[in-house]
Design a protein around this motif. Structure first.
Motif, PDB file in Angstrom:
ATOM      1  N   LEU A 290      56.364  -8.697  62.899  1.00 15.09           N
ATOM      2  CA  LEU A 290      54.984  -8.797  62.411  1.00 15.09           C
ATOM      3  C   LEU A 290      54.923  -9.651  61.154  1.00 15.09           C
ATOM      4  N   GLY A 291      55.795  -9.384  60.197  1.00 17.33           N
ATOM      5  CA  GLY A 291      55.882 -10.243  59.019  1.00 17.33           C
ATOM      6  C   GLY A 291      56.464 -11.592  59.399  1.00 17.33           C
ATOM      7  N   GLY A 292      57.627 -11.548  60.033  1.00 17.36           N
ATOM      8  CA  GLY A 292      58.184 -12.719  60.687  1.00 17.36           C
ATOM      9  C   GLY A 292      58.903 -13.726  59.823  1.00 17.36           C
ATOM     10  N   HIS A 293      58.909 -13.541  58.491  1.00 15.78           N
ATOM     11  CA  HIS A 293      59.486 -14.563  57.622  1.00 15.78           C
ATOM     12  C   HIS A 293      60.513 -14.004  56.642  1.00 15.78           C
ATOM     13  N   SER A 294      60.982 -12.790  56.898  1.00 20.17           N
ATOM     14  CA  SER A 294      62.048 -12.179  56.083  1.00 20.17           C
ATOM     15  C   SER A 294      61.686 -12.131  54.596  1.00 20.17           C
ATOM     16  N   ASP A 295      60.409 -11.874  54.305  1.00 24.69           N
ATOM     17  CA  ASP A 295      59.994 -11.873  52.901  1.00 24.69           C
ATOM     18  C   ASP A 295      59.174 -10.640  52.512  1.00 24.69           C
ATOM     19  N   VAL A 296      59.199  -9.611  53.365  1.00 24.62           N
ATOM     20  CA  VAL A 296      58.392  -8.424  53.065  1.00 24.62           C
ATOM     21  C   VAL A 296      59.030  -7.209  53.730  1.00 24.62           C
TER      22      VAL A 296
ATOM     23  N   MET B  27      49.933  -7.499  48.008  1.00 19.37           N
ATOM     24  CA  MET B  27      50.615  -8.755  48.311  1.00 19.37           C
ATOM     25  C   MET B  27      51.413  -8.626  49.595  1.00 19.37           C
ATOM     26  N   ASP B  28      52.099  -7.492  49.776  1.00 17.08           N
ATOM     27  CA  ASP B  28      52.843  -7.269  51.013  1.00 17.08           C
ATOM     28  C   ASP B  28      51.901  -7.237  52.216  1.00 17.08           C
ATOM     29  N   CYS B  29      50.748  -6.615  52.047  1.00 13.56           N
ATOM     30  CA  CYS B  29      49.768  -6.578  53.141  1.00 13.56           C
ATOM     31  C   CYS B  29      49.284  -7.982  53.480  1.00 13.56           C
ATOM     32  N   PHE B  30      49.059  -8.787  52.463  1.00 10.43           N
ATOM     33  CA  PHE B  30      48.636 -10.172  52.687  1.00 10.43           C
ATOM     34  C   PHE B  30      49.698 -10.935  53.474  1.00 10.43           C
ATOM     35  N   LEU B  31      50.970 -10.719  53.127  1.00  9.80           N
ATOM     36  CA  LEU B  31      52.046 -11.432  53.813  1.00  9.80           C
ATOM     37  C   LEU B  31      52.126 -11.053  55.285  1.00  9.80           C
ATOM     38  N   VAL B  32      51.935  -9.771  55.593  1.00  2.00           N
ATOM     39  CA  VAL B  32      51.974  -9.360  57.001  1.00  2.00           C
ATOM     40  C   VAL B  32      50.735  -9.858  57.738  1.00  2.00           C
TER      41      VAL B  32
ATOM     42  N   GLY C 220      64.056 -10.392  63.450  1.00  5.90           N
ATOM     43  CA  GLY C 220      62.661 -10.750  63.697  1.00  5.90           C
ATOM     44  C   GLY C 220      62.100 -11.857  62.843  1.00  5.90           C
ATOM     45  N   GLY C 221      62.914 -12.467  61.983  1.00  5.09           N
ATOM     46  CA  GLY C 221      62.425 -13.581  61.186  1.00  5.09           C
ATOM     47  C   GLY C 221      62.521 -14.894  61.942  1.00  5.09           C
ATOM     48  N   VAL C 222      61.966 -15.932  61.366  1.00 10.22           N
ATOM     49  CA  VAL C 222      62.004 -17.238  62.016  1.00 10.22           C
ATOM     50  C   VAL C 222      63.423 -17.793  62.075  1.00 10.22           C
ATOM     51  N   GLU C 223      64.280 -17.338  61.146  1.00  9.64           N
ATOM     52  CA  GLU C 223      65.662 -17.792  61.142  1.00  9.64           C
ATOM     53  C   GLU C 223      66.536 -16.849  61.965  1.00  9.64           C
ATOM     54  N   SER C 224      67.577 -17.396  62.579  1.00  9.73           N
ATOM     55  CA  SER C 224      68.472 -16.592  63.409  1.00  9.73           C
ATOM     56  C   SER C 224      69.452 -15.816  62.537  1.00  9.73           C
ATOM     57  N   LEU C 225      69.674 -14.559  62.917  1.00 12.57           N
ATOM     58  CA  LEU C 225      70.579 -13.690  62.192  1.00 12.57           C
ATOM     59  C   LEU C 225      71.645 -13.145  63.131  1.00 12.57           C
ATOM     60  N   ILE C 226      72.834 -12.920  62.590  1.00 11.19           N
ATOM     61  CA  ILE C 226      73.919 -12.282  63.320  1.00 11.19           C
ATOM     62  C   ILE C 226      74.328 -11.038  62.544  1.00 11.19           C
ATOM     63  N   ASN C 227      74.686  -9.982  63.268  1.00 12.27           N
ATOM     64  CA  ASN C 227      74.824  -8.673  62.644  1.00 12.27           C
ATOM     65  C   ASN C 227      75.944  -7.894  63.324  1.00 12.27           C
ATOM     66  N   HIS C 228      76.617  -7.035  62.565  1.00 13.95           N
ATOM     67  CA  HIS C 228      77.651  -6.153  63.110  1.00 13.95           C
ATOM     68  C   HIS C 228      77.143  -4.715  62.992  1.00 13.95           C
ATOM     69  N   PRO C 229      76.522  -4.181  64.048  1.00 18.36           N
ATOM     70  CA  PRO C 229      75.883  -2.859  63.959  1.00 18.36           C
ATOM     71  C   PRO C 229      76.787  -1.750  63.432  1.00 18.36           C
TER      72      PRO C 229
ATOM     73  N   LYS D 195      49.181 -13.885  62.133  1.00 15.40           N
ATOM     74  CA  LYS D 195      48.425 -15.035  62.639  1.00 15.40           C
ATOM     75  C   LYS D 195      49.275 -15.967  63.493  1.00 15.40           C
ATOM     76  N   THR D 196      50.592 -15.950  63.302  1.00  9.65           N
ATOM     77  CA  THR D 196      51.455 -16.810  64.115  1.00  9.65           C
ATOM     78  C   THR D 196      52.376 -15.993  65.019  1.00  9.65           C
ATOM     79  N   LEU D 197      52.121 -14.695  65.156  1.00  6.28           N
ATOM     80  CA  LEU D 197      52.998 -13.836  65.960  1.00  6.28           C
ATOM     81  C   LEU D 197      53.161 -14.375  67.376  1.00  6.28           C
ATOM     82  N   HIS D 198      52.057 -14.781  67.994  1.00  5.91           N
ATOM     83  CA  HIS D 198      52.117 -15.179  69.403  1.00  5.91           C
ATOM     84  C   HIS D 198      52.968 -16.430  69.616  1.00  5.91           C
ATOM     85  N   ILE D 199      52.819 -17.430  68.748  1.00  2.00           N
ATOM     86  CA  ILE D 199      53.603 -18.650  68.962  1.00  2.00           C
ATOM     87  C   ILE D 199      55.066 -18.425  68.575  1.00  2.00           C
TER      88      ILE D 199
END
Length: 379
Positions: A197-203, A233-238, A326-335, A243-247
């Protein structure tokens, strides 16, 4: 409205004082009243804030719900749902879920007399033996984190409705663009809005959406009384992220499919967990209840030693080694050492989460660059 139009216009009303097309950030702690009890609908920012109200309306619209509530994190939203319960109540929870949810249930709420049963929900009938007069809530997520298992929401909802039990679905991995649990019978949808929902790793933020007003009023009272609310401010960011979730989700899905097939065809890769493969155990259900298969993928290597996995995790250049998704950048993780470290190893192994499992959050970069990065790291 179609989903894309909803994402852009949900909760968006021009500011009445200026005509601003974007929702203002109401950075205030309190609101002036004309007289005691006489105000313009806002008294104190923990209870009400116009920026948060706009976001909560947007959350409801994109999830096809009537009421949305925003929280300071996904865990805070989960916490609010469990606070609907009382000592002695029981919860049936998915055995494959986010480690932070498991930690909250086992380390916090079990101390308050709430009992949790962890069940494989890939077959809905597995739930039935655990239902008794104390069962008040079923908690599930689909696709699951990190094994990408699929739960048939409608089938689980049929069981909860027959037994007068609440159903809450963590919809973080799918996002409202790919899946709407309320339409399938869920009572509450939870999101870590930090993610897609936020999508940009900033909130950091969480969300709940529901249709029942009495349930909304109970959860709003908890939100207001316990105070785990997000700032404006966090609400504004989400709001901006939605607005770009679909694309973004369209690109996450496209890239996810390419990465999943690349991994499956790689000679050094063992098993690939992605619900878009037609031989995935939950493929038919995923195709029925989702509008796409998303960008979350987990995999193991044929050399399934932890050392080999760790070397790969430290070798990528485009995929960043980090918590979250869920951000625009790809992440790799070791659960096993990161997102799910709070789950005891024996529980992880029993549920199929090996020490060598690697999880990808495929971003929206050029897919060829992502494939080249993995190709180089795998060797």
């Amino acid at each position: 409205m179609k989903p894309g139009t909803k994402c852009i216009h949900a909760g968006a009303e021009p500011d009445p004082s200026t005509g601003a097309i974007m929702t203002p950030i109401y950075q205030t702690s309190t609101f002036v009243q004309e007289a005691p009890g006489k105000n313009k609908g806002f008294e104190y920012a923990r209870s009400q804030n116009p920026t948060r109200f706009a976001l909560e309306e947007a959350l409801a619209v994109i999830e096809n719900g009537k009421y949305g509530l925003a929280f300071s994190s996904g865990v805070a939203a989960t916490d609010a749902v469990i606070k609907l319960l009382q000592p002695g109540d029981e919860v049936i929870a998915a055995n494959d879920m986010y480690g932070g949810t498991y930690r909250l249930f086992t380390k916090i709420f079990e101390k308050f007399g709430i009992r949790f049963h962890y069940v494989n929900m890939q077959e809905a009938e597995n739930i039935q033996p655990y239902i008794n007069k104390n069962t008040k809530l079923i908690w599930t997520e689909t696709p699951t984190n990190p094994l990408i298992n699929i739960v048939d929401i409608a089938a689980v909802a049929a069981i909860t409705k027959a037994n007068n039990i609440l159903l809450c679905v963590d919809n973080t991995f799918a996002s409202p663009y790919l899946q709407n649990p309320l339409d399938l019978g869920a009572d509450i949808v939870m999101h870590s809005a930090t993610k897609y929902l936020g999508g940009h790793s900033d909130v950091i933020q969480g969300a709940l959406v529901m249709n029942d007003q009495a349930l909304r009023d109970q959860l709003y009272f908890i939100q207001k009384s316990c105070g785990a609310v997000p700032g404006p401010m966090d609400c504004f960011l989400v709001l901006r992220g939605i607005k770009t979730l679909h694309i973004r989700m369209q690109r996450h899905c496209e890239n996810g499919e390419k990465i999943a097939h690349f991994l499956r065809n790689h000679p050094k890769v063992g098993h690939v967990y992605w619900c878009g493969f037609n031989d995935h155990p939950g493929y038919a259900v995923a195709k029925k209840q989702m509008r796409g298969f998303g960008g979350m993928i987990s995999f193991t290597l044929k050399d399934d030693s932890v050392e080999t996995a760790m070397k790969l995790l430290s070798s990528t250049k485009v995929f960043a080694l980090a918590e979250s998704l869920g951000g625009v950048e790809s992440l790799i993780n070791h659960p096993a050492t990161m997102t799910h470290a709070s789950i005891p190893r024996e529980e992880r192994i029993k549920n199929g989460l090996s020490d060598s499992l690697i999880r990808l959050s495929v971003g929206i970069e050029d897919a060829e660059d992502l494939i080249d990065d993995l190709k180089s790291a795998i060797g």
